[in-house]
Write an enzyme that holds these catalytic residues in place. Sequence first.
Site, PDB file in Angstrom:
ATOM      1  N   ASN A 138       0.824  -1.200   0.000  1.00 51.91           N
ATOM      2  CA  ASN A 138       0.000   0.000   0.000  1.00 51.91           C
ATOM      3  C   ASN A 138       0.864   1.258   0.000  1.00 51.91           C
ATOM      4  O   ASN A 138       2.004   1.240   0.464  1.00 51.91           O
ATOM      5  CB  ASN A 138      -0.924   0.003   1.216  1.00 51.91           C
ATOM      6  CG  ASN A 138      -1.836  -1.215   1.228  1.00 51.91           C
ATOM      7  OD1 ASN A 138      -2.242  -1.689   0.173  1.00 51.91           O
ATOM      8  ND2 ASN A 138      -2.151  -1.724   2.403  1.00 51.91           N
ATOM      9  N   HIS A 157       5.524  -0.616  -3.237  1.00 49.81           N
ATOM     10  CA  HIS A 157       4.953   0.191  -4.308  1.00 49.81           C
ATOM     11  C   HIS A 157       5.181   1.684  -4.070  1.00 49.81           C
ATOM     12  O   HIS A 157       4.510   2.520  -4.681  1.00 49.81           O
ATOM     13  CB  HIS A 157       3.463  -0.099  -4.462  1.00 49.81           C
ATOM     14  CG  HIS A 157       3.189  -1.479  -4.957  1.00 49.81           C
ATOM     15  ND1 HIS A 157       1.998  -2.142  -4.729  1.00 49.81           N
ATOM     16  CD2 HIS A 157       3.967  -2.352  -5.651  1.00 49.81           C
ATOM     17  CE1 HIS A 157       2.055  -3.352  -5.280  1.00 49.81           C
ATOM     18  NE2 HIS A 157       3.238  -3.492  -5.839  1.00 49.81           N
TER      19      HIS A 157
END
Length: 317
Positions: A138, A157
């Site tokens: 996330n 990410h």
Amino acid sequence: MVTQTRETGREVSTEHPTDPASRLAPCGGAVTLDEEVDAAIAWGLRKGGRVVVVTGAGVSAESGIPVYRGENGIWTEGGVESMQMATASFFVEHPRESWEWNLSKRTEIRVAQPNAAHIAIADIGRLLVGRFMLIGQNVDRLHLRAGNRPEETVELHGHLEGMRCRGRCQGVFPIPAALDDWGRTDRLTDAQFALLACPLCGGPSRPHVLWFDEFYDEASYGFATAQRAAAEASLCITAGTSGGVPIAGRLAGIAARAGASLIDVNTADNPLRQLAIRHGGYIEAAATEALPALAAAIGRRLAEGDPEPPDFDGEDA
């Protein structure tokens, strides 16, 4: 509320004021840890390798952040347009519009607060300093806000709080505070767009997130660190990720091949659960219910010393 994950098992409550391990991550309910999950915890801790937790959008969903896929998901609701905007190619062609979209997502994320699952994972990290690694997918930084140590966290990410140079400058820099509270309909003026220049060279910067048409790397996203942690794991917990993004399955597979026991936490069946069934167990429950129970169970196991674990029948990957 008690969630039964198998026909047989024992209930582990997270509300025992006299038990220090049970106070680690208080939760409003209790979840049942069955024999397979209990054995996977005992085996993984006793073997002495890393304890790795891999999280996905389902963990942050209970803080009000939409998941990416499925009903009411970002990509489902926005359709092809939203998916195209989350690409490097869109940024190259429309840098100002891309920044506006990412800034509005940043605003939406910033109002969210860590939930019981985030806190429980941070508690596990505190119990296992030096042999713990959180690998998060996330971009909301809720894990760090909950107390996870940055040196034992891989933000696979990236995150929406940072920007980095499009040229050769190294490092991730904070997005200027003048762009806080950016709304969906706000548009960047030339002066505001200039604030998003690289603070080292003055050249253009970009959001520090991994887009659909990009590849994982170590320098920006800690990819090698994540794979190395999985290879060193003796216990790997996947939570709130369905395996729709292949990286979660890849990391769990690396851990399984290294001999780790696996535990999958999800509200629905998924490929990671099927892998965990062969190498440990699963909990069919919300992350906010399951992870506090796992944190408490790990705390009790550690407090008991090094007891002989139950039989564990992990198969080869």
